[in-house]
Design a protein around this motif. Structure first.
Motif, short mmCIF file in Angstrom:
data_model
loop_
_atom_site.label_atom_id
_atom_site.label_comp_id
_atom_site.label_asym_id
_atom_site.label_seq_id
_atom_site.Cartn_x
_atom_site.Cartn_y
_atom_site.Cartn_z
N PRO A 1 0.58 -1.27 -0.17
CA PRO A 1 -0.04 -0.08 0.07
C PRO A 1 0.95 0.98 -0.12
O PRO A 1 0.19 2.33 0.04
CB PRO A 1 -0.82 0.07 1.03
CG PRO A 1 0.14 -0.92 1.89
CD PRO A 1 0.88 -1.77 1.77
N ARG A 2 1.68 0.93 0.13
CA ARG A 2 2.89 2.10 -0.16
C ARG A 2 2.77 2.70 -1.54
O ARG A 2 3.23 1.76 -1.91
CB ARG A 2 3.98 1.76 0.99
CG ARG A 2 4.24 1.68 1.88
CD ARG A 2 5.41 1.23 2.31
NE ARG A 2 6.34 0.19 2.17
CZ ARG A 2 6.84 -1.13 2.27
NH1 ARG A 2 8.27 -0.40 3.04
NH2 ARG A 2 7.47 -2.02 1.61
N PRO B 1 7.39 -10.97 6.24
CA PRO B 1 7.13 -9.57 7.29
C PRO B 1 7.04 -8.48 6.90
O PRO B 1 5.48 -7.84 7.57
CB PRO B 1 8.65 -9.39 8.41
CG PRO B 1 9.63 -10.98 7.31
CD PRO B 1 8.65 -11.22 6.23
N ARG B 2 6.96 -8.27 5.20
CA ARG B 2 6.17 -6.77 5.19
C ARG B 2 4.87 -6.37 6.10
O ARG B 2 3.77 -5.72 5.28
CB ARG B 2 7.26 -6.55 3.70
CG ARG B 2 6.25 -7.09 2.95
CD ARG B 2 6.85 -6.87 1.93
NE ARG B 2 7.08 -7.54 0.51
CZ ARG B 2 8.07 -8.68 0.38
NH1 ARG B 2 9.60 -8.64 0.73
NH2 ARG B 2 7.76 -8.96 -0.73
N MET B 3 4.66 -7.97 5.15
CA MET B 3 2.94 -8.27 5.12
C MET B 3 2.05 -7.50 6.03
O MET B 3 1.68 -7.55 6.60
CB MET B 3 2.36 -9.40 4.28
CG MET B 3 3.62 -9.64 2.82
SD MET B 3 2.41 -11.13 2.22
CE MET B 3 3.35 -11.58 1.51
N LEU B 4 3.45 -8.17 7.42
CA LEU B 4 2.76 -8.04 8.79
C LEU B 4 2.81 -6.38 9.02
O LEU B 4 2.36 -6.30 10.10
CB LEU B 4 3.33 -9.05 9.39
CG LEU B 4 3.41 -10.76 9.62
CD1 LEU B 4 3.95 -11.12 10.06
CD2 LEU B 4 1.57 -11.02 9.35
N MET B 5 3.22 -5.99 8.64
CA MET B 5 3.72 -4.23 9.16
C MET B 5 2.47 -3.41 8.86
O MET B 5 2.41 -2.80 8.66
CB MET B 5 5.37 -3.71 8.66
CG MET B 5 6.36 -4.47 9.68
SD MET B 5 7.72 -4.07 9.23
CE MET B 5 8.20 -4.47 7.38
N ILE C 1 -2.18 -14.58 12.27
CA ILE C 1 -0.57 -15.12 11.92
C ILE C 1 -0.17 -14.53 12.84
O ILE C 1 1.30 -14.79 12.91
CB ILE C 1 -0.77 -14.00 10.90
CG1 ILE C 1 -1.92 -14.50 9.80
CG2 ILE C 1 0.30 -13.66 10.09
CD1 ILE C 1 -1.97 -14.01 8.20
N LYS C 2 0.26 -12.79 13.66
CA LYS C 2 1.06 -12.33 14.22
C LYS C 2 1.24 -13.26 15.80
O LYS C 2 3.05 -13.60 15.81
CB LYS C 2 0.87 -11.83 14.81
CG LYS C 2 0.78 -10.08 14.28
CD LYS C 2 0.73 -8.81 14.46
CE LYS C 2 0.36 -8.20 13.60
NZ LYS C 2 0.31 -6.42 14.40
N SER C 3 0.25 -13.95 16.23
CA SER C 3 1.11 -14.77 17.33
C SER C 3 1.44 -16.40 16.54
O SER C 3 2.12 -16.94 17.27
CB SER C 3 -0.49 -15.50 18.32
OG SER C 3 -1.19 -16.36 16.55
#
Length: 116
Positions: free
Chosen positions: A11-12, A84-88, A105-107
């Motif tokens: 999305p950036r 990781p970038r998807m989680l951020m 997902i994060k857990s």
């Protein structure tokens, strides 16, 4: 828990692959191989499904609007775990992830992290 077809687009305003072209990453697809913990695959690359060619850091030179899938030498297209970038940047998912799905997902990511 996750939807059967899941896409991610950064999305950036500055894209992470080729800065001139939009890139959508296929995270999950019902037709793709679902990897298990028993798989010992070691050879992966990204494949542009839109232009039917490998996708490298500089793009695939096939034109705009890339649809990128993780490709395994042994299994072909594979569903991949969110990066990781998807989680951020969870806003990039299509369909959007619910708060419950994102927490799941994060857990799972935290469980896989090595202990300090």
């Amino acid at each position: 828990m996750l939807p059967p077809r899941l896409l991610w687009c950064d999305p950036r305003p500055i894209l992470t692959y080729n800065l001139q072209e939009p890139v959508t990453v296929v995270v999950r697809d019902p037709e793709f191989y679902e990897p298990t913990e028993d798989d010992d695959c070691t050879h992966y690359w990204y494949y542009c499904q839109t232009h039917s060619c490998d996708y490298r850091d500089a793009g695939c030179q096939g034109g705009p609007a890339h649809l990128i899938a993780l490709h395994c030498r042994d299994h072909g297209p594979e569903s991949m775990w969110p990066q990781p970038r998807m989680l951020m940047l969870p806003a990039g998912f299509t369909p959007p992830l619910s708060d419950e799905q994102l927490a799941w997902i994060k857990s799972d990511e935290e469980e896989d992290a090595p202990a300090p």
